[in-house]
Design an enzyme around this catalytic site. Structure first.
Site, short mmCIF file in Angstrom:
data_model
loop_
_atom_site.label_atom_id
_atom_site.label_comp_id
_atom_site.label_asym_id
_atom_site.label_seq_id
_atom_site.Cartn_x
_atom_site.Cartn_y
_atom_site.Cartn_z
N LYS A 17 -1.69 2.21 21.54
CA LYS A 17 -2.41 1.48 20.50
C LYS A 17 -2.47 0.01 20.90
CE LYS A 17 -2.30 0.85 15.42
NZ LYS A 17 -1.60 1.22 14.17
N SER A 42 0.05 5.02 8.85
CA SER A 42 -0.92 4.77 9.91
C SER A 42 -0.88 5.71 11.10
CB SER A 42 -0.78 3.33 10.43
OG SER A 42 -1.46 2.44 9.57
N SER A 81 -4.20 3.24 10.38
CA SER A 81 -4.82 2.31 11.31
C SER A 81 -4.83 2.79 12.76
CB SER A 81 -4.09 0.97 11.25
OG SER A 81 -2.74 1.13 11.70
#
Lengths: 481, 487
Positions: free
Chosen positions: B74, B175, B151
Site C-alpha cells: 500500500k 480498511s 482505504s
C-alpha cells in the site's frame, strides 16, 4: 530600593527551560552538540518525515528525576506525554511533545538568600519536553532559513510558584537554580548558547490585596542582568498604567535589551489553542521505585550540604562558605587548593573571594577559565605561609601569574621578590631608619605606639617590600627601648 | 482463471517450476495491461533486479520463507528511494529516504516489491474514491463500475484482479477487512501493536495497524510470520516473542464457542448478507462449533467515538504536511500564514480536510472533555464489552459490512452513509483486537460477501485457524471475478 516599594507589591514567577545534558535527542539518536553546521544533526525523526515515531531517551528521564530529587519534589510514577499543537516553520511535526497533566516532577522547593534571610521558593512542577529548531532570518533575503539541529533537544521546563517579590529575588532564585542544575550535572547552564533560558511572569497589586494582578509574560531574557532589568522595566510599566487608572492586558511581551523596554508579542486573545492531547505514539511511562532510588543513591552533594560541610570541615564563616559553594566549580577549586596547600583555610578563602574573584569579574571569566590554576594558587599561598612572600609581594606574584608570566618560583626569582628574613640584613635597614627618623623615634619613646607603623613602612620601602614586616617590627621595638 | 495462492507460488519457486524473474515478469505484465488503476507506482526495474537476486540466493541455498515472491505494498508505507504518496497530492512527488519496518521485514523474508497500491488519501475512506490518483475498479464490478472498498482499495483490487499474489494494507477502522469483503478476499487485521508502525504514514496512531490481504487465511499466516514482531523504533509495538501463525491452522474446531453479537445483525444489514452469514454459521456448527447469541451493548457508540478519536489524532498527525520541508507547496503566497493555508487547502482532498476540521474542533479548548475525553471513555467501555464476551466465547462472528460493493459515486455526497460502511469493523479497532474478513458467499448480483471473525487480543493463531478451517470446508475463497473469466 524602588519608589514602588511602599504602595505596590510585586509578584514574580519564573519558567526556566534547562537543556538536559544527554548525548542524543529526546526522541531520536541524533547528537545535540551545539554549533554544528545547520541541519547536520537531523534524522528522519527530527525533521518529521511521514511515518516516523518518537522513542523516549531514558537518560533524559534519569536527569529529570535527578532534578526532582534535588529539589525534594514528588516524582510522578506515571508519566504521560502530550502533544502541544501549533504551526511554526521550525516545529517540524506541527506539534511539540511535552507533558501536561502528569509532569515527571511535581511540587518541590528551593531556598534562596535574601536581605531578610533565607526564603523558600516553591517549584510548581518540572516537565520533559522537546525543543524546536531555529529560524534564521539574517542570512536570507526575504526568506527564512530553518535549522533543525536543535529540534528534539531534551528540555526540562521548571516552573516556579509566584513566590518572588522583587527583581533581586527573581535573580537570586535564577542563580540558585542555575547553580543547582550545574551541581547535579543535568545542564551545562550556558545562557549564551540557550542551554538555560528564562521567561518571567510579572504582576503587581496594591499591598494588602489578596488576589493577584493581571500578569504579563516576559520572554527573551537570557542573562541574569537582563532578567533583573526586564522585570524592573515591566514593574514600572505596569505601575504607571495602574496609577494612570488603566488596566494591564494579559499578554506575552518580548524584552528588547538594546532599548531596555518590553514590547507586546501577542495578547491573550491571540494566544494559541494548543489542543493538548496524550501522544498516542508514546504509551504512558511508568517509573519503578527502584529506578528512582538508584538515581537518589547517586545524587551528588547538593549546595546546601556542601555549604554546611565547608563551615564545619574547613572552619569557614557562613559568608565565605556560601560564596565558595555557590558554584560547584568554585567549591571544587577551593577544595583542590586546600588539599594541595599548607596555607590555612581562611587565607585560601580570602584570596579566592578577594583577589581571584575580583580579577575573574573584571575579565568576565568563569572560574574554569581562570588563568591561575588551583595548583598555582596553592603554591603561591605556600610561599606566603613559609614567609618567602609578604602579603604585598604575594599580590605582585598573583598579578604576574594572572598574566601567565611563569611559575610561582620563577616569578619570585625573576622579580627578586624573595622576602628578607635574615635578621642581620634587616637590622642594617632598621638602624638606618632609626637614624633617619629621630622625631618619630622620640614620639615612640614618649609612648605613641602607633608611630611604629610608619617606621615599619620605612623599612619596607627601603627593602623594596622584601623585608619580613614582623621581624622589622620586632627589631625596631627592641632598638628603641 | 483460478486463484493461485502464495503457498502454491512458493512451492513452484522452491521446486524450480518457475523462477522469481519469470513470476515477477508475469505479474508486471499483468499490471501493465490492467485497467483497475490499482497501482499508484510500479517499479519494474527494481522488482526485476530483486527477483534476479532472489533467484541467485535460491541457487546459493537460501531458505528465506518468502524468497522470490512478488507482492505489492500500500502506498502508505515508506520505501527508500521510492515515491510514497499516501494517495495525496501533497505527497505527489515525495520520495521516501527510508524504509518502513514492515516492508524491511518482508524484504528480508525474500519478497519482491512490484509497486505501491492505490488508496484513499491518508487512508481516509471506504471506497478508494478519495485518492488523488483516481478511482480504483473492483474486478467484481463486471458491467457496473463498483468500488473495491477502502482505504486499502488498491491492495485488494490488485489481489482480486490477480495483478499480484498478495499485498499489504492497513486497517484503522476496517480498511483491510472491508476491501477484502468487497473483493472476495481474506483480510487479516492483527492486534494493535503486532506490526511496527515505523515508516507507515500515520492516520490515527492509536488505531492504525498494518495488515495483509490475500486469497486465503493460510497465505495471511505466511505473510504475518514475516510482518509482525517488536520494533524498538515503535514504542507501541508489543514486546513478545515471534510466533508461527501457521502453527494451529489445522487444529480441528471441535468445541469452539462462537458468539454472535446481536448488534451486528440489526437494522441496515442487507438481507442477503445476513443469509450468507447464517449459512456460514451452519458450516461452523457442522465442524463441531457451538453458537451463542451475545451482546456488545456499547458497540452502537463505536462509530461516534471513532469519528472523534481518529480525526483528532489525524488533525495532529497531518500537521507536518505544511509545505516547509517536503511535499507540495503552493506557488503563490505573500506570507507564512498564506503559505500554510494555501498549501494545505490545495494539497489535501475534501475528506482529509473534513476530518482535520472535525479533529481540530474535537480537541479545541472547551470541547475536549465533551468530545475527545468522552470518546476515550466509550472506547474503554467497548473494550470492556469485548473482554467480558471473551470470557464466554472463543470467537465472535458476524458480517464484515452491511452491504456489498456499491457503485462509484453512490455514497460520495453523503459522508455519514459512507462512514456507516465501517459500523461492524470499527469496534474492533477501538479495542485493539485481531479480526479477519473471509469470503462466505455471493449476492444474487454476483458480488462477494465478507464474514468477519474476531478473537481476543494477540489470539491471531486462533483467528487464522477459524478462518482456515472454513476455507478447507468451502470454496468461496477460490472464486474469481467474472471479469477475469473473460480474460
Amino acid at each position: 530600593m524602588f519608589s514602588w516599594d511602599k504602595h505596590w507589591e510585586v509578584v514574580i514567577g519564573l519558567e526556566v527551560h534547562a537543556q538536559l545534558q544527554t548525548q542524543s535527542k529526546i526522541f531520536s539518536g541524533s547528537s545535540i552538540a551545539y554549533g554544528a553546521e545547520p541541519n547536520t544533526q537531523t534524522s528522519a525523526v527530527d525533521i518529521a518525515l511521514p511515518g516516523v515515531l518518537p522513542v523516549m531517551n531514558h537518560e533524559a528521564v534519569r536527569l529529570a528525576v535527578r532534578f526532582g530529587l534535588a529539589v525534594d519534589a514528588h516524582i510522578n510514577r506515571t508519566n504521560v506525554f502530550a502533544r502541544k499543537n501549533y504551526f511554526y516553520p521550525d516545529l517540524p511535526k506541527g506539534y511539540q511533545i511535552s507533558q501536561m497533566a502528569l509532569p515527571i516532577v511535581g511540587a518541590g522547593t528551593l531556598d534562596i538568600e535574601t536581605e531578610d534571610g533565607t526564603k523558600q521558593i516553591g517549584i510548581t512542577r518540572a516537565h520533559l519536553e522537546e525543543d524546536a529548531g531555529k529560524s534564521l532570518h539574517e542570512d536570507f533575503q526575504n526568506e527564512t532559513g530553518i535549522d533543525l539541529n536543535r529540534a528534539g533537544t531534551p528540555l526540562l521546563e521548571i516552573v516556579s510558584e509566584p513566590d518572588m517579590r522583587s527583581p533581586s529575588e527573581a535573580v537570586a532564585y535564577l542563580r540558585k537554580l542555575h547553580a543547582l542544575v550545574r551541581y547535579i550535572e543535568i545542564c551545562d547552564g550556558n545562557m549564551q548558547e540557550g542551554s538555560f533560558r528564562c521567561d518571567a511572569n510579572v504582576s503587581v497589586r496594591p499591598r494588602g490585596q489578596q488576589e493577584l494582578g493581571t500578569r504579563t509574560e516576559l520572554k527573551n531574557i537570557n542573562s541574569f542582568r537582563f532578567v533583573e532589568r526586564a522585570i524592573e522595566y515591566e514593574i514600572e510599566r505596569q505601575i504607571d498604567i495602574l496609577e494612570d487608572g488603566g488596566e494591564i492586558v494579559q499578554e506575552t511581551r518580548l524584552y528588547d535589551a538594546d532599548n531596555h523596554e518590553t514590547r507586546s508579542m501577542r495578547s491573550k486573545e491571540e494566544a494559541h489553542d494548543y489542543r493538548y492531547f496524550p501522544d498516542p505514539d508514546l504509551p504512558p511511562m511508568v517509573l519503578e521505585d527502584s529506578f528512582i532510588e538508584e538515581i537518589r543513591a547517586r545524587l551528588p552533594e547538593l549546595p546546601e550540604a556542601k555549604r554546611s560541610r565547608f563551615e564545619t570541615d574547613y572552619d569557614l564563616n557562613a559568608s565565605d562558605a556560601e560564596l565558595l559553594t555557590s558554584e560547584r566549580e568554585t567549591a571544587d577549586y577551593f577544595e583542590r587548593v586546600a588539599a594541595a596547600s599548607d596555607s590555612d583555610n581562611k587565607t585560601i578563602a580570602n584570596w579566592m573571594t578577594g583577589e581571584l574573584f575580583a580579577n575573574l569579574n573584571k575579565s568576565e571569566l568563569s572560574i574554569e577559565e581562570s588563568p591561575i590554576r588551583s595548583a598555582q594558587l596553592a603554591e603561591l599561598l605556600d610561599r606566603l605561609a613559609d614567609d618567602t612572600l609578604s602579603g604585598k609581594t604575594a599580590k605582585q606574584v598573583f598579578a604576574a601569574l594572572w598574566n601567565q608570566e611563569g611559575s610561582v618560583d620563577e616569578i619570585i626569582d625573576s622579580k627578586g621578590l624573595k622576602q628578607i628574613t635574615d635578621t642581620g640584613a634587616i637590622e642594617t635597614i632598621v638602624d638606618e631608619v632609626i637614624a633617619n627618623c629621630p622625631d618619630q623615634v622620640q614620639q615612640f619613646k614618649d609612648g605613641n605606639d602607633k608611630v611604629i607603623g610608619f617606621l615599619v613602612g620605612q623599612v619596607m620601602q627601603k627593602s623594596q617590600g622584601k623585608a619580613n614586616p614582623q621581624i622589622a617590627n620586632q627589631l625596631l621595638k627592641e632598638k628603641m627601648k | 482463471m483460478t486463484i493461485k495462492t502464495i503457498k502454491q507460488h512458493l512451492a513452484d519457486l522452491k521446486h524450480g517450476q518457475v523462477s522469481s524473474v519469470e513470476l515477477t515478469s508475469d505479474y508486471l505484465a499483468r499490471i501493465a495491461s490492467s485497467e483497475l488503476n490499482a497501482f499508484i507506482s510500479v517499479n519494474p526495474e527494481t522488482a526485476l533486479a530483486a527477483a534476479k537476486h532472489a533467484d541467485e540466493e535460491r541457487a546459493a541455498g537460501s531458505d528465506k520463507p518468502l524468497l522470490g515472491l512478488p507482492i505489492a505494498h500500500k502506498d502508505i508505507f515508506c520505501i527508500d528511494g521510492t515515491r510514497t504518496t499516501c494517495g495525496s497530492k501533497i505527497l505527489e512527488n515525495f520520495t521516501a529516504p527510508y524504509t518502513a519496518t514492515v516492508v524491511n521485514r518482508l524484504s528480508d523474508a525474500g519478497t519482491i516489491s512490484l509497486g505501491k497500491t492505490n488508496m484513499d488519501e491518508f487512508a481516509m475512506g471506504s471506497s478508494n474514491e478519495n485518492s488523488y490518483f483516481g478511482d480504483v475498479l473492483n474486478p467484481w464490478g463486471n458491467e457496473v463500475s463498483r468500488v473495491p472498498g477502502g482505504s486499502s482499495g488498491g491492495s485488494a483490487a490488485a489481489v482480486a484482479g490477480q495483478l499480484v499474489p498478495a499485498s499489504t494494507g492497513t486497517d484503522t477502522g476496517g480498511s483491510i477487512r472491508q476491501p477484502a469483503a468487497f473483493c472476495g478476499l481474506t483480510g487479516v487485521k492483527p492486534s494493535y501493536g503486532r506490526c511496527s508502525r515505523y515508516g507507515m504514514i500515520a492516520f490515527a496512531s492509536s488505531l492504525d495497524q498494518a495488515a495483509p490481504v490475500t486469497h486465503t487465511a493460510e497465505d495471511a499466516a505466511l505473510l504475518l510470520n514475516s510482518m509482525t514482531g517488536f520494533d524498538k523504533r515503535d514504542s507501541t509495538s508489543v514486546e513478545i516473542e515471534n510466533e508461527d501463525f501457521t502453527r494451529d491452522l489445522n487444529t480441528p474446531l471441535d468445541g469452539l464457542k462462537i458468539g454472535l453479537p446481536k448488534e451486528f445483525f440489526g437494522e441496515g444489514l442487507d438481507d442477503e448478507i445476513a443469509q450468507r452469514v447464517a449459512d456460514a454459521i451452519k458450516v461452523y456448527e457442522s465442524l463441531g462449533a457451538s453458537v451463542v447469541d451475545v451482546s456488545l451493548p456499547n458497540a452502537k457508540l463505536a462509530l461516534a467515538a471513532y469519528y472523534v478519536i481518529a480525526p483528532a489524532e489525524a488533525s495532529s498527525n497531518l500537521a507536518r504536511f505544511d509545505g516547509v520541508r517536503y511535499g507540495y507547496r503552493t506557488e503563490h503566497y505573500d506570507d507564512l500564514g498564506q503559505m500554510y493555508a494555501r498549501t494545505r487547502s490545495e494539497g489535501f482532498g475534501e475528506e482529509v480536510k473534513r476530518r482535520i476540521m472535525i479533529g481540530t474542533y474535537a480537541l479545541s479548548s472547551g470541547y475536549y472533555d465533551a468530545y475527545y475525553a468522552k470518546a476515550q471513555k466509550v472506547r474503554r467501555l467497548i473494550s470492556n464489552d469485548f473482554d467480558s464476551l471473551f470470557q464466554q466465547v472463543d470467537v465472535l462472528i458476524g458480517p464484515t459490512t452491511p452491504t456489498t460493493a456499491f457503485t462509484h459515486g453512490s455514497r460520495s455526497d453523503d459522508p455519514v452513509a459512507m462512514y456507516l460502511n465501517d459500523i461492524y469493523t470499527i469496534p474492533v479497532n477501538l479495542a485493539g483486537l485481531p479480526a479477519a474478513s473471509i469470503q462466505c458467499g455471493l449476492s444474487s448480483n454476483g458480488l462477494p460477501i465478507g464474514l468477519q471473525l474476531i478473537t481476543p487480543y494477540l489470539q491471531e493463531s486462533r483467528l487464522l485457524k477459524v478462518a482456515h478451517q472454513f476455507q478447507l470446508e468451502t470454496d468461496w475463497h477460490t472464486l474469481t471475478a467474472p471479469s477475469l473469466e473473460v480474460a
